[in-house]
Design an enzyme around this catalytic site. Structure first.
Site, PDB file in Angstrom:
ATOM      1  N   LYS A  61       0.846  -1.200   0.000  1.00 53.82           N
ATOM      2  CA  LYS A  61       0.000   0.000   0.000  1.00 53.82           C
ATOM      3  C   LYS A  61       0.884   1.254   0.000  1.00 53.82           C
ATOM      4  O   LYS A  61       0.608   2.232  -0.686  1.00 53.82           O
ATOM      5  CB  LYS A  61      -0.943  -0.016   1.210  1.00 53.82           C
ATOM      6  CG  LYS A  61      -2.066  -1.013   1.023  1.00 53.82           C
ATOM      7  CD  LYS A  61      -2.830  -1.330   2.290  1.00 53.82           C
ATOM      8  CE  LYS A  61      -3.790  -2.500   1.997  1.00 53.82           C
ATOM      9  NZ  LYS A  61      -4.436  -3.044   3.182  1.00 53.82           N
ATOM     10  N   GLN A 112      -4.949  -2.014   9.361  1.00 60.11           N
ATOM     11  CA  GLN A 112      -4.744  -3.308   8.700  1.00 60.11           C
ATOM     12  C   GLN A 112      -5.325  -4.446   9.546  1.00 60.11           C
ATOM     13  O   GLN A 112      -5.034  -4.554  10.731  1.00 60.11           O
ATOM     14  CB  GLN A 112      -3.234  -3.533   8.471  1.00 60.11           C
ATOM     15  CG  GLN A 112      -2.917  -4.784   7.695  1.00 60.11           C
ATOM     16  CD  GLN A 112      -3.465  -4.767   6.266  1.00 60.11           C
ATOM     17  OE1 GLN A 112      -3.300  -3.795   5.535  1.00 60.11           O
ATOM     18  NE2 GLN A 112      -4.149  -5.829   5.880  1.00 60.11           N
ATOM     19  N   ASP A 156     -11.485   2.219   3.594  1.00 58.80           N
ATOM     20  CA  ASP A 156     -11.751   0.793   3.374  1.00 58.80           C
ATOM     21  C   ASP A 156     -13.254   0.556   3.197  1.00 58.80           C
ATOM     22  O   ASP A 156     -13.667  -0.523   2.785  1.00 58.80           O
ATOM     23  CB  ASP A 156     -11.257  -0.026   4.586  1.00 58.80           C
ATOM     24  CG  ASP A 156     -10.019  -0.848   4.264  1.00 58.80           C
ATOM     25  OD1 ASP A 156      -9.759  -1.049   3.074  1.00 58.80           O
ATOM     26  OD2 ASP A 156      -9.333  -1.269   5.215  1.00 58.80           O
TER      27      ASP A 156
END
Ligand code: NDP
Length: 293
Positions: free
Chosen positions: A53, A97, A120
């Site tokens: 990322k 994460q 997200d």
């Protein structure tokens, strides 16, 4: 006729190049998009995801911040970090994460990220927006599937779509997105209790497999000329190979590609799209924060 292979590597690269230009334009207007990533613990796969990322951010020109915390971090300590990013106006997207260590309730953390920075798209507010067709962000993996269909040159309007798997991360949001008036598909959502799954799948114009079942979808479950999107990532034994294992999807690629009009490979299909869509959401968040369209 063998299927067209829709490459997620190629499409995601194309998207990253487009976003690179977009970021240059935003920077010229004085806006520097910024993504903050939080990693708790030492999970090796998570470290790889976070590093990928970060690389994508660098390539596109998005500023990336990273907070690494030890596995013993408490929920309160993690919430403090999330809130720090929530309150920092230079940060546009926040990503925590997953998976988190077992003692930290994921839901509590994900819901602590303010919806405006929830790139997200896991916050119930943003999920709810999709359900009523007022999209702010699109969840990354489902959005990646739809982008592959679109950029592969295929329509969803008027099509029957079989989605195999109803998780909140993949199948459910896909279903929510596909039957909106913008996409106009008719969705058959399938799961372990679905009757006649094979027939439902074989009747669909588009099949999206997200079950986590290695090579579950065989050629006799797919209509001639269907578009097949394989979300599954499964590690299976591969005796005699260097690693002793390989990655396969939820679709029996070799046989289905002989029947489908188009198919995504594993690896190199949906996987790389997830990061590209995360970057896209970060740009959306930055634009929204700056009041730009
Ligand atoms: P989950 O385990 O959360 O959900 C699996 C879903 O598939 C469930 O709805 C389950 O049904 C259904 N299912 C499982 N087995 C069968 C079966 N035999 N017949 C019918 N339905 C079945 O998985 P995820 O959605 O998180 O992930 C699915 C796959 O996608 C995994 O391989 C994962 O690694 C991959 N993935 C890939 C990503 C990427 O970036 N490419 C991102 C996220 C996931 P029920 O609800 O009844 O239990």
């Amino acid at each position: 006729m063998a299927a067209k292979i829709i490459s997620g590597n190629e499409v995601s690269q194309q998207m990253k190049d487009e976003m690179k230009l977009e970021v240059a334009e935003l920077k010229a207007k004085g806006l520097q998009p910024c993504l903050a990533v939080i990693l708790v613990g030492e999970d090796p796969a998570s470290k790889v995801y976070v590093s990928n990322k970060k690389k994508a951010c660098e390539y596109i020109g998005i500023r990336s911040l990273e907070t690494r915390l030890p596995a013993e971090t408490t929920t309160e300590e993690l919430l403090k970090v999330v809130n720090g990013y929530n309150n920092d106006p230079s940060v546009h997207g926040i990503l925590c994460q997953l998976p988190l260590p077992k003692h930290i309730p994921e839901t509590k953390i994900l819901r602590a990220i303010v919806p405006e920075k929830d790139v997200d798209c896991f916050h119930p507010f943003n999920v709810g927006l999709i359900s009523i067709g007022e999209v702010r962000f699109l969840p990354c993996t489902p959005a990646g599937c739809l982008e592959l269909i679109k950029r592969g040159g295929f329509e969803t309007s008027g099509k029957d779509v079989a989605i195999l798997g109803r998780s909140n991360i993949v199948g459910r949001p896909l279903s929510n997105m596909l039957d909106q008036r913008t996409m106009n598909a008719t969705v058959f959502m399938c799961h372990t209790k679905t009757k006649n799954l094979k027939e439902k799948c074989a009747g669909a114009d588009i099949v999206i497999a997200a079950m986590g079942q290695p090579e579950f979808v065989k050629a006799d479950m797919v209509k001639e000329g269907a578009v097949v999107i394989d979300v599954g990532i499964n590690r299976v034994d591969a005796p005699g190979t260097e690693k002793g294992w390989k990655l396969v999807g939820d679709v029996a690629f070799d046989e289905v590609k002989e029947k489908a009009a188009a198919i995504t490979p594993v690896p190199g299909g949906v996987g790389p799209m997830t990061i590209a869509m995360l970057m896209k959401n970060t740009l959306t968040a930055a634009r929204e924060a700056a009041g730009l369209k």
